[in-house]
Design a protein around this motif. Structure first.
Motif, PDB file in Angstrom:
ATOM      1  N   ARG A  18      63.069  36.066  61.775  1.00 49.78           N
ATOM      2  CA  ARG A  18      62.754  37.451  61.392  1.00 49.78           C
ATOM      3  C   ARG A  18      62.701  37.603  59.874  1.00 49.78           C
ATOM      4  N   SER A  19      63.624  36.968  59.186  1.00 50.21           N
ATOM      5  CA  SER A  19      63.652  37.082  57.722  1.00 50.21           C
ATOM      6  C   SER A  19      62.406  36.495  57.079  1.00 50.21           C
ATOM      7  N   ALA A  20      61.836  35.494  57.727  1.00 49.41           N
ATOM      8  CA  ALA A  20      60.645  34.849  57.172  1.00 49.41           C
ATOM      9  C   ALA A  20      59.385  35.669  57.392  1.00 49.41           C
ATOM     10  N   VAL A  21      59.302  36.408  58.497  1.00 51.81           N
ATOM     11  CA  VAL A  21      58.032  37.052  58.831  1.00 51.81           C
ATOM     12  C   VAL A  21      58.075  38.578  58.864  1.00 51.81           C
ATOM     13  N   CYS A  22      59.251  39.170  58.830  1.00 53.90           N
ATOM     14  CA  CYS A  22      59.360  40.629  58.977  1.00 53.90           C
ATOM     15  C   CYS A  22      59.665  41.305  57.640  1.00 53.90           C
ATOM     16  N   ASP A  23      59.332  42.570  57.598  1.00 54.21           N
ATOM     17  CA  ASP A  23      59.646  43.399  56.444  1.00 54.21           C
ATOM     18  C   ASP A  23      61.166  43.589  56.380  1.00 54.21           C
ATOM     19  N   HIS A  24      61.756  43.302  55.239  1.00 47.33           N
ATOM     20  CA  HIS A  24      63.211  43.341  55.108  1.00 47.33           C
ATOM     21  C   HIS A  24      63.779  44.757  55.186  1.00 47.33           C
ATOM     22  N   ASP A  25      62.979  45.767  54.878  1.00 43.49           N
ATOM     23  CA  ASP A  25      63.474  47.143  55.008  1.00 43.49           C
ATOM     24  C   ASP A  25      63.820  47.454  56.461  1.00 43.49           C
TER      25      ASP A  25
END
Length: 126
Positions: free
Chosen positions: A69-76
């Protein structure tokens, strides 16, 4: 001519990666959403043992794929959902059925929004 094929290959690789992210995003989020829905029902029924079990299961599933998730998703989105899990833990321990159920619903909506943001659609590409 080599540049054309190289560029075409890179575009094809990005398209395949986009489809993979979309497919894996759905698979990663389904167990979390299912557990939160069960936790929400348990909280409304004031079955706190089952609620605790389902919240822990949802958090376990959520954190198990955090690297992807950290690699592909928006961190907000990720930070909002992590904050939601922290707040859910507080209200669950206080055994407040309304707040616990409401936070479960809010987390479900945020996870669904995150999944929608990962879909390969014309709106998201632009």
């Amino acid at each position: 001519m080599k540049r054309f094929w190289l560029g075409l290959g890179i575009l094809a690789a990005l398209l395949i990666l986009g489809f993979w992210v979309q497919h894996s995003s759905k698979d990663l989020h389904k167990p979390v959403v299912d557990a939160l829905k069960k936790a929400q029902s348990s909280a409304v029924a004031e079955d706190w043992e089952q609620t605790e079990k389902m919240v822990e299961q949802a958090e376990k599933h959520w954190h198990s794929a955090m690297n992807i998730r950290s690699a592909v998703c928006d961190h907000d989105y990720l930070e909002e959902i992590n904050t939601g899990f922290a707040a859910l833990e507080v209200w669950r321990k206080a055994e407040d059925p309304c707040a616990t159920a409401a936070l479960c619903a809010e987390l479900i909506n945020r996870i669904n929004a995150l999944e929608e943001a990962q879909k390969l659609s014309f709106r998201n590409v632009l």
